[in-house]
Design an enzyme around this catalytic site. Sequence first.
Site, PDB file in Angstrom:
ATOM      1  N   GLY A  68       0.851  -1.183   0.000  1.00 49.53           N
ATOM      2  CA  GLY A  68       0.000   0.000   0.000  1.00 49.53           C
ATOM      3  C   GLY A  68       0.881   1.224   0.000  1.00 49.53           C
ATOM      4  N   ASP A 103       7.518   5.067  -3.468  1.00 46.71           N
ATOM      5  CA  ASP A 103       7.108   5.336  -2.088  1.00 46.71           C
ATOM      6  C   ASP A 103       8.318   5.490  -1.179  1.00 46.71           C
ATOM      7  OD1 ASP A 103       4.445   5.073  -2.882  1.00 46.71           O
ATOM      8  OD2 ASP A 103       4.477   2.917  -2.535  1.00 46.71           O
TER       9      ASP A 103
END
Length: 300
Positions: free
Chosen positions: A38, A239
Amino acid sequence: MTVWNLGSINADHVYRLPHLPAPGETLAALDYRVGLGGKGANQSVALARAGAEVRHLGAIGADGRWMVARMSDAGVDCRFVTETEGASGHAIIEVDASGENAILLFPGANRQIAAEAVAGALDTAQPGDWLVLQNETSAQAEAAHLARARGMKVAYSAAPFDAEAVRAVLGDITLLLLNEVEAEQLCAALGVTLKALPVETVVVTLGRRGAVWHGLAAGTEVHVPAFEVKALDTTGAGDTFAGYLIAGLAGGAEPAEALRLASAAAALKVTRAGAGDAIPARAEVEAFVSSQTGASQPSE
């Protein structure tokens, strides 16, 4: 400064393949594993491993408790992660022999985060703190507006890309993070050039060509080349870059320094399989930078 991250928490189901399948093609996977992922969880882990104080705002189903435990073990404050009915978010990730990937995402609990819960969590935030957002949760626009009203800085990763989602938060963003394709899509959707975007700073990642800091408010530009490594798995690289960049800025680093550390962290990440679990610690990143003396020097 504290970094608050309203972000997704996903279970990553990763299948290693000889190549990404063509439409209608059936492939036998070479390997399978489940890990923490995620964009939100990845960025929180990157922030924590970079040394930032990070508090995660998010949601899981009962099946996701192991993910919260793993984030906590990485140093992320998860007191504001709530449990909802239904399934946690998860992703089906295909990774080919060159490290490229294709991802199918199920949002699950990530889209059940209430704006009221975010507002309650941010009650203790201080002016100058950072709020980090990505386009994988509900309550993004409400959180961005509330954060700016409290004097916080807001960083937004425009992925998965949706022009309307960016438009909804654009007036409250301090730092906008895009890859090269997303930057082109956003400018086309808004009918403006990159330098005309109404934000203080835009950072555009260019893959193997590095990244560029566009200080639109200050009229500055900094380019950092990428470190040359052999990629095993590019999942979570962006990320990792974002988390380390924001951690650097929150810690008072100048853009060039923060960019170089972020670039090094992303380079190390792609040499490892996995997403959140594979993000390197700051000591590893600093050692890698030291070993690359003379490489990837930022330019202005």
